[in-house]
Design a protein around this motif. Structure first.
Motif, PDB file in Angstrom:
ATOM      1  N   LEU A  25       0.820  -1.209   0.000  1.00  0.00           N
ATOM      2  CA  LEU A  25       0.000   0.000   0.000  1.00  0.00           C
ATOM      3  C   LEU A  25       0.856   1.262   0.000  1.00  0.00           C
ATOM      4  CD1 LEU A  25      -2.897  -0.971   2.402  1.00  0.00           C
ATOM      5  CD2 LEU A  25      -3.033  -0.570  -0.051  1.00  0.00           C
ATOM      6  N   ARG A  26       1.945   1.232   0.756  1.00  0.00           N
ATOM      7  CA  ARG A  26       2.852   2.386   0.793  1.00  0.00           C
ATOM      8  C   ARG A  26       3.434   2.647  -0.596  1.00  0.00           C
ATOM      9  NH1 ARG A  26       7.744   2.008   4.792  1.00  0.00           N
ATOM     10  NH2 ARG A  26       8.115   0.182   3.508  1.00  0.00           N
ATOM     11  N   LYS A  28       2.150   1.746  -3.504  1.00  0.00           N
ATOM     12  CA  LYS A  28       1.071   2.185  -4.396  1.00  0.00           C
ATOM     13  C   LYS A  28       0.698   3.640  -4.135  1.00  0.00           C
ATOM     14  CE  LYS A  28      -0.273  -0.997  -7.214  1.00  0.00           C
ATOM     15  NZ  LYS A  28      -0.145  -0.780  -8.644  1.00  0.00           N
ATOM     16  N   LEU A  29       0.572   4.002  -2.854  1.00  0.00           N
ATOM     17  CA  LEU A  29       0.227   5.385  -2.521  1.00  0.00           C
ATOM     18  C   LEU A  29       1.298   6.360  -3.008  1.00  0.00           C
ATOM     19  CD1 LEU A  29      -1.285   5.101   1.057  1.00  0.00           C
ATOM     20  CD2 LEU A  29      -2.437   5.897  -0.995  1.00  0.00           C
ATOM     21  N   THR A  30       2.551   6.016  -2.797  1.00  0.00           N
ATOM     22  CA  THR A  30       3.641   6.879  -3.244  1.00  0.00           C
ATOM     23  C   THR A  30       3.657   6.980  -4.765  1.00  0.00           C
ATOM     24  OG1 THR A  30       4.899   6.177  -1.312  1.00  0.00           O
ATOM     25  CG2 THR A  30       6.119   7.275  -3.058  1.00  0.00           C
ATOM     26  N   ASN A  32       1.110   6.505  -6.850  1.00  0.00           N
ATOM     27  CA  ASN A  32      -0.063   7.263  -7.297  1.00  0.00           C
ATOM     28  C   ASN A  32       0.077   8.749  -6.990  1.00  0.00           C
ATOM     29  OD1 ASN A  32      -1.337   5.050  -8.401  1.00  0.00           O
ATOM     30  ND2 ASN A  32      -2.479   4.597  -6.549  1.00  0.00           N
ATOM     31  N   TYR A  33       0.726   9.082  -5.882  1.00  0.00           N
ATOM     32  CA  TYR A  33       0.979  10.493  -5.560  1.00  0.00           C
ATOM     33  C   TYR A  33       1.884  11.118  -6.621  1.00  0.00           C
ATOM     34  CZ  TYR A  33       3.041  14.551  -3.346  1.00  0.00           C
ATOM     35  OH  TYR A  33       3.506  15.804  -3.100  1.00  0.00           O
ATOM     36  N   MET A  96      -0.756  16.217   1.448  1.00  0.00           N
ATOM     37  CA  MET A  96      -0.258  14.854   1.231  1.00  0.00           C
ATOM     38  C   MET A  96       1.262  14.815   1.421  1.00  0.00           C
ATOM     39  SD  MET A  96      -1.206  11.787   0.230  1.00  0.00           S
ATOM     40  CE  MET A  96      -0.556  10.326  -0.537  1.00  0.00           C
ATOM     41  N   VAL A 100       1.138  13.064   5.061  1.00  0.00           N
ATOM     42  CA  VAL A 100       0.990  11.624   4.843  1.00  0.00           C
ATOM     43  C   VAL A 100       2.298  10.961   4.413  1.00  0.00           C
ATOM     44  CG1 VAL A 100      -0.250   9.870   3.528  1.00  0.00           C
ATOM     45  CG2 VAL A 100      -1.446  11.918   4.285  1.00  0.00           C
ATOM     46  N   LEU A 104       4.404   7.651   5.880  1.00  0.00           N
ATOM     47  CA  LEU A 104       4.618   6.415   5.140  1.00  0.00           C
ATOM     48  C   LEU A 104       6.095   6.077   4.989  1.00  0.00           C
ATOM     49  CD1 LEU A 104       1.985   6.801   2.294  1.00  0.00           C
ATOM     50  CD2 LEU A 104       1.857   5.320   4.291  1.00  0.00           C
TER      51      LEU A 104
END
Length: 129
Positions: A25-26, A28-30, A32-33, A96, A100, A104
């Motif tokens: 998830l980390r 993917k989030l990074t 996508n950011y 973000m 966030v 992360l």
């Protein structure tokens, strides 16, 4: 006693699964950011080009038809729309980036940073005094 050992191994298996999910998830989030930042930058460039083209067309058409006020009103509405959309998007990007992503990136951090918007300003004011 075997039952207790079984529960402990099941718990450690769950913990390992949670750790793997967190890592995925980390990432993917990074990812996508970063994609979102690129899309935002491209949207800003496209918006600026379209705004310049709209201005040129508006000046030409209003000169031919005499409808200066209509084009001026449309031009101002477009300015406010662009400013509103991109200010909101930049604020979300900033939140973000400052709230966030540090959470992360640091595995040892277990809590989110302070969520008070004015916290940064009040801290810098106290340091200045």
């Amino acid at each position: 006693m075997d039952e207790n050992l079984h529960n402990t191994s099941a718990e450690s298996g769950k913990q390992a699964l949670y750790a793997q999910k967190f890592v995925l998830l980390r990432e993917k989030l990074t990812e996508n950011y970063q994609k979102g930042c690129r899309y935002l930058r491209i949207a800003k460039i496209v918006s600026a080009v379209l705004f310049v083209l709209f201005t040129a067309v508006g000046v030409y058409v209003s000169g031919k038809t005499g409808a200066y006020m209509l084009w001026l009103v449309l031009w101002i509405v477009l300015i406010f729309l662009n400013v509103g959309v991109f200010t909101t998007a930049d604020y979300c990007k900033h939140q973000m980036q400052t709230r966030v992503l540090p959470f992360l990136e640091k595995d040892s951090q277990t809590e989110f940073p302070e969520n008070d918007i004015l916290a940064e300003e009040s801290e810098s004011e106290e340091e200045a005094e």
